[in-house]
Design a protein around this motif. Structure first.
Motif, PDB file in Angstrom:
ATOM      1  N   GLU A   1       0.830  -1.200   0.000  1.00 36.74           N
ATOM      2  CA  GLU A   1       0.000   0.000   0.000  1.00 36.74           C
ATOM      3  C   GLU A   1       0.870   1.258   0.000  1.00 36.74           C
ATOM      4  OE1 GLU A   1      -3.578   2.076   2.663  1.00 36.74           O
ATOM      5  OE2 GLU A   1      -2.160   0.690   3.608  1.00 36.74           O
ATOM      6  N   LYS A   2       1.911   1.258   0.842  1.00 33.93           N
ATOM      7  CA  LYS A   2       2.799   2.429   0.950  1.00 33.93           C
ATOM      8  C   LYS A   2       3.618   2.623  -0.331  1.00 33.93           C
ATOM      9  CE  LYS A   2       6.851   4.066   3.494  1.00 33.93           C
ATOM     10  NZ  LYS A   2       7.880   3.711   4.496  1.00 33.93           N
ATOM     11  N   ASP A   3       4.201   1.526  -0.849  1.00 38.00           N
ATOM     12  CA  ASP A   3       5.086   1.633  -2.012  1.00 38.00           C
ATOM     13  C   ASP A   3       4.324   1.954  -3.292  1.00 38.00           C
ATOM     14  OD1 ASP A   3       7.202   1.043  -0.354  1.00 38.00           O
ATOM     15  OD2 ASP A   3       7.352  -1.066  -0.939  1.00 38.00           O
ATOM     16  N   PHE A   4       3.150   1.333  -3.467  1.00 36.83           N
ATOM     17  CA  PHE A   4       2.373   1.561  -4.690  1.00 36.83           C
ATOM     18  C   PHE A   4       1.773   2.964  -4.698  1.00 36.83           C
ATOM     19  CE2 PHE A   4      -1.525   1.059  -7.311  1.00 36.83           C
ATOM     20  CZ  PHE A   4      -0.900   0.708  -8.506  1.00 36.83           C
ATOM     21  N   GLY A   5       1.209   3.347  -3.552  1.00 32.08           N
ATOM     22  CA  GLY A   5       0.776   4.725  -3.361  1.00 32.08           C
ATOM     23  C   GLY A   5      -0.441   5.173  -4.146  1.00 32.08           C
ATOM     24  N   ASN A   6      -1.145   4.265  -4.789  1.00 32.13           N
ATOM     25  CA  ASN A   6      -2.293   4.691  -5.595  1.00 32.13           C
ATOM     26  C   ASN A   6      -3.432   3.690  -5.485  1.00 32.13           C
ATOM     27  OD1 ASN A   6      -3.774   6.261  -7.423  1.00 32.13           O
ATOM     28  ND2 ASN A   6      -2.973   5.131  -9.192  1.00 32.13           N
ATOM     29  N   ALA A   7      -3.619   3.140  -4.285  1.00 31.02           N
ATOM     30  CA  ALA A   7      -4.711   2.179  -4.074  1.00 31.02           C
ATOM     31  C   ALA A   7      -5.054   2.132  -2.592  1.00 31.02           C
ATOM     32  CB  ALA A   7      -4.314   0.786  -4.575  1.00 31.02           C
ATOM     33  N   ALA A   8      -6.338   2.011  -2.299  1.00 33.71           N
ATOM     34  CA  ALA A   8      -6.783   1.896  -0.911  1.00 33.71           C
ATOM     35  C   ALA A   8      -6.369   0.540  -0.344  1.00 33.71           C
ATOM     36  CB  ALA A   8      -8.299   2.058  -0.843  1.00 33.71           C
ATOM     37  N   TYR A   9      -6.287   0.482   0.997  1.00 32.73           N
ATOM     38  CA  TYR A   9      -5.862  -0.770   1.631  1.00 32.73           C
ATOM     39  C   TYR A   9      -6.804  -1.911   1.278  1.00 32.73           C
ATOM     40  CZ  TYR A   9      -4.527  -4.283   5.002  1.00 32.73           C
ATOM     41  OH  TYR A   9      -4.119  -5.468   5.576  1.00 32.73           O
ATOM     42  N   ALA A  10      -8.116  -1.626   1.189  1.00 32.65           N
ATOM     43  CA  ALA A  10      -9.086  -2.678   0.857  1.00 32.65           C
ATOM     44  C   ALA A  10      -8.797  -3.263  -0.532  1.00 32.65           C
ATOM     45  CB  ALA A  10     -10.502  -2.118   0.905  1.00 32.65           C
ATOM     46  N   THR A  11      -8.384  -2.415  -1.463  1.00 33.87           N
ATOM     47  CA  THR A  11      -8.035  -2.872  -2.813  1.00 33.87           C
ATOM     48  C   THR A  11      -6.791  -3.764  -2.770  1.00 33.87           C
ATOM     49  OG1 THR A  11      -8.924  -0.828  -3.748  1.00 33.87           O
ATOM     50  CG2 THR A  11      -7.440  -2.121  -5.150  1.00 33.87           C
ATOM     51  N   ILE A  12      -5.788  -3.346  -1.981  1.00 33.04           N
ATOM     52  CA  ILE A  12      -4.556  -4.128  -1.823  1.00 33.04           C
ATOM     53  C   ILE A  12      -4.875  -5.492  -1.222  1.00 33.04           C
ATOM     54  CG2 ILE A  12      -2.314  -4.235  -0.675  1.00 33.04           C
ATOM     55  CD1 ILE A  12      -2.352  -2.048  -2.742  1.00 33.04           C
ATOM     56  N   ARG A  13      -5.684  -5.475  -0.184  1.00 34.81           N
ATOM     57  CA  ARG A  13      -6.048  -6.733   0.505  1.00 34.81           C
ATOM     58  C   ARG A  13      -6.787  -7.665  -0.444  1.00 34.81           C
ATOM     59  NH1 ARG A  13      -4.640 -10.389   4.008  1.00 34.81           N
ATOM     60  NH2 ARG A  13      -6.371 -11.324   5.144  1.00 34.81           N
ATOM     61  N   GLY A  14      -7.730  -7.121  -1.205  1.00 41.04           N
ATOM     62  CA  GLY A  14      -8.461  -7.949  -2.165  1.00 41.04           C
ATOM     63  C   GLY A  14      -7.545  -8.498  -3.250  1.00 41.04           C
ATOM     64  N   PHE A  15      -6.595  -7.690  -3.674  1.00 40.69           N
ATOM     65  CA  PHE A  15      -5.644  -8.114  -4.707  1.00 40.69           C
ATOM     66  C   PHE A  15      -4.815  -9.313  -4.254  1.00 40.69           C
ATOM     67  CE2 PHE A  15      -1.071  -7.694  -5.764  1.00 40.69           C
ATOM     68  CZ  PHE A  15      -1.111  -8.076  -7.102  1.00 40.69           C
ATOM     69  N   VAL A  16      -4.205  -9.241  -3.060  1.00 38.64           N
ATOM     70  CA  VAL A  16      -3.323 -10.343  -2.634  1.00 38.64           C
ATOM     71  C   VAL A  16      -4.118 -11.625  -2.404  1.00 38.64           C
ATOM     72  CG1 VAL A  16      -1.520  -8.837  -1.701  1.00 38.64           C
ATOM     73  CG2 VAL A  16      -3.352  -9.627  -0.184  1.00 38.64           C
TER      74      VAL A  16
END
Length: 391
Positions: free
Chosen positions: A350-365
């Protein structure tokens, strides 16, 4: 020389170490052996040693497996010009080889676009600029562009005594590489314009030599000539990469070649020493020891350097079926280039990508783990992910 003795010596692994070969075959005349190699087995190169004689190599000994070239030719799906994780490791390793202190945090800071705030970060910034320069296919290898690369990467950050004189592309005095004793003396500075012109001409000539070997040879020759007071090793490794980029090895900037050199640093320096030691015995600058070093310690180690082809195919299939959103595709490309084989957490992504909400990151992984593209490992209450090697 007896034919059976010559054949035995020719097939001996010590053929790249004439001193050792002489110990193993005391009955042999090494000068006669070298003369026989020169009568048809040595392949002359269009580069000169300090005495004006052609460098040579044994192509029967320096053989690169096709798999190494295939790895470096593998097209990358990322829209970035280079792999961020690969370049992070490239910078750290190339500095480590030359025992220049830096930190991974500082490298990540500069690669993320922050301005340098120290001498160490200035050097990192210089390497970043250099890597961006060689990444641009419009920057062909020429003396002028080599000079520009040096100025961007190294020259701007040198103390006054090591800087080039105005109007000079190369050093204006002698240079020595010193360990316990003087281990190498660079080419007399007056000859550098002629020899560097010859190197650039060689780079652009069609020559019956494997591209990967030619890149390693260019690497050797830069360090052999030592055209600058400082930064010759970094420039040799950069120009090695640059040549591969120019030859359309699309994965060259997604693989940290210097990391493999760092892991075998002693062998790297020994390959230089062995080449010159052999030349003192034979009178011939045979670069085979350096080429063999690169084949065994770098090129043949690359097979696992990029994602498993099955992983790439699985992603492409999911994309074709419409199972991957545009944001997920961008996240996947970022993971490939920013982390490589390394583990990462959802918070880090989330920090490194910088262009997505945490919920999006969580769903992605979670989704990509189910697809078999990521795998997870639990560390206490924390979960970390990394690219799956096979599915």
């Amino acid at each position: 020389m007896d034919a059976s003795l010559f054949a035995k010596m020719l097939s001996d692994k010590s053929i790249i170490d004439l001193k050792k070969l002489g110990y193993k075959y005391p009955q042999a005349d090494l000068k006669e052996f070298v003369a026989l190699l020169g009568s048809g087995l040595y392949k002359p190169l269009l580069l000169k040693d300090f005495n004006g004689k052609n460098l040579v190599y044994l192509d029967s000994v320096a053989q690169v497996q096709l798999s190494a070239a295939k790895v470096l030719l593998t097209p990358q799906s990322s829209s970035q010009i280079y792999g961020r994780k690969a370049m992070e490791d490239e910078i750290l390793s190339t500095f480590s080889i030359e025992q220049i202190d830096t930190s991974r945090d500082s490298v990540r800071k500069i690669l993320s676009g922050y301005a340098p705030t120290s001498e160490s970060e200035n050097r990192i910034y210089g390497m970043k600029k250099g890597l961006e320069f060689i990444s641009d296919p419009q920057h062909t290898i020429s003396e002028e562009n080599i000079h520009q690369l040096y100025a961007l990467t190294i020259g701007a950050f040198l103390p006054q005594e090591d800087q080039l004189l105005p109007g000079h592309k190369y050093r204006h005095d002698s240079v020595y590489i010193v360990g316990d004793k003087v281990e190498h003396t660079g080419l007399p500075w007056q000859m550098l314009p002629e020899y560097m012109d010859g190197l650039v001409e060689f780079i652009h000539q069609e020559f019956a030599m494997n591209d990967l070997l030619k890149a390693a040879l260019i690497h050797f020759y830069i360090a052999y000539l030592h055209p600058w007071f400082d930064g010759n090793g970094r420039m040799a490794r950069l120009i090695h990469l640059w040549y591969l980029v120019q030859q359309r090895y699309s994965a060259a900037l997604f693989v940290p070649l210097s990391e493999y050199v760092e892991k075998s640093r002693r062998g790297y320096y020994n390959a230089y020493k062995l080449t010159e030691q052999n030349a003192q015995i034979s009178g011939v600058m045979d670069v085979t020891p350096f080429l063999v070093y690169f084949i065994e310690n770098v090129y043949h180690k690359l097979v696992s350097a990029l994602p498993d082809p099955n992983t790439t195919e699985t992603f492409q299939n999911a994309l074709a079926r419409g199972n991957v959103t545009e944001k997920e595709q961008a996240l996947w490309q970022f993971v490939l280039t920013a982390y490589g084989e390394s583990q990462f957490s959802t918070k880090q992504l989330e920090k490194d990508f910088g262009n997505a909400a945490y919920a999006t990151i969580r769903g992605f992984v979670l989704k990509f783990e189910k697809l078999g593209l990521l795998r997870s490992a639990k560390y206490g209450n924390r979960m970390k992910y990394q690219i799956a090697k096979s599915v």
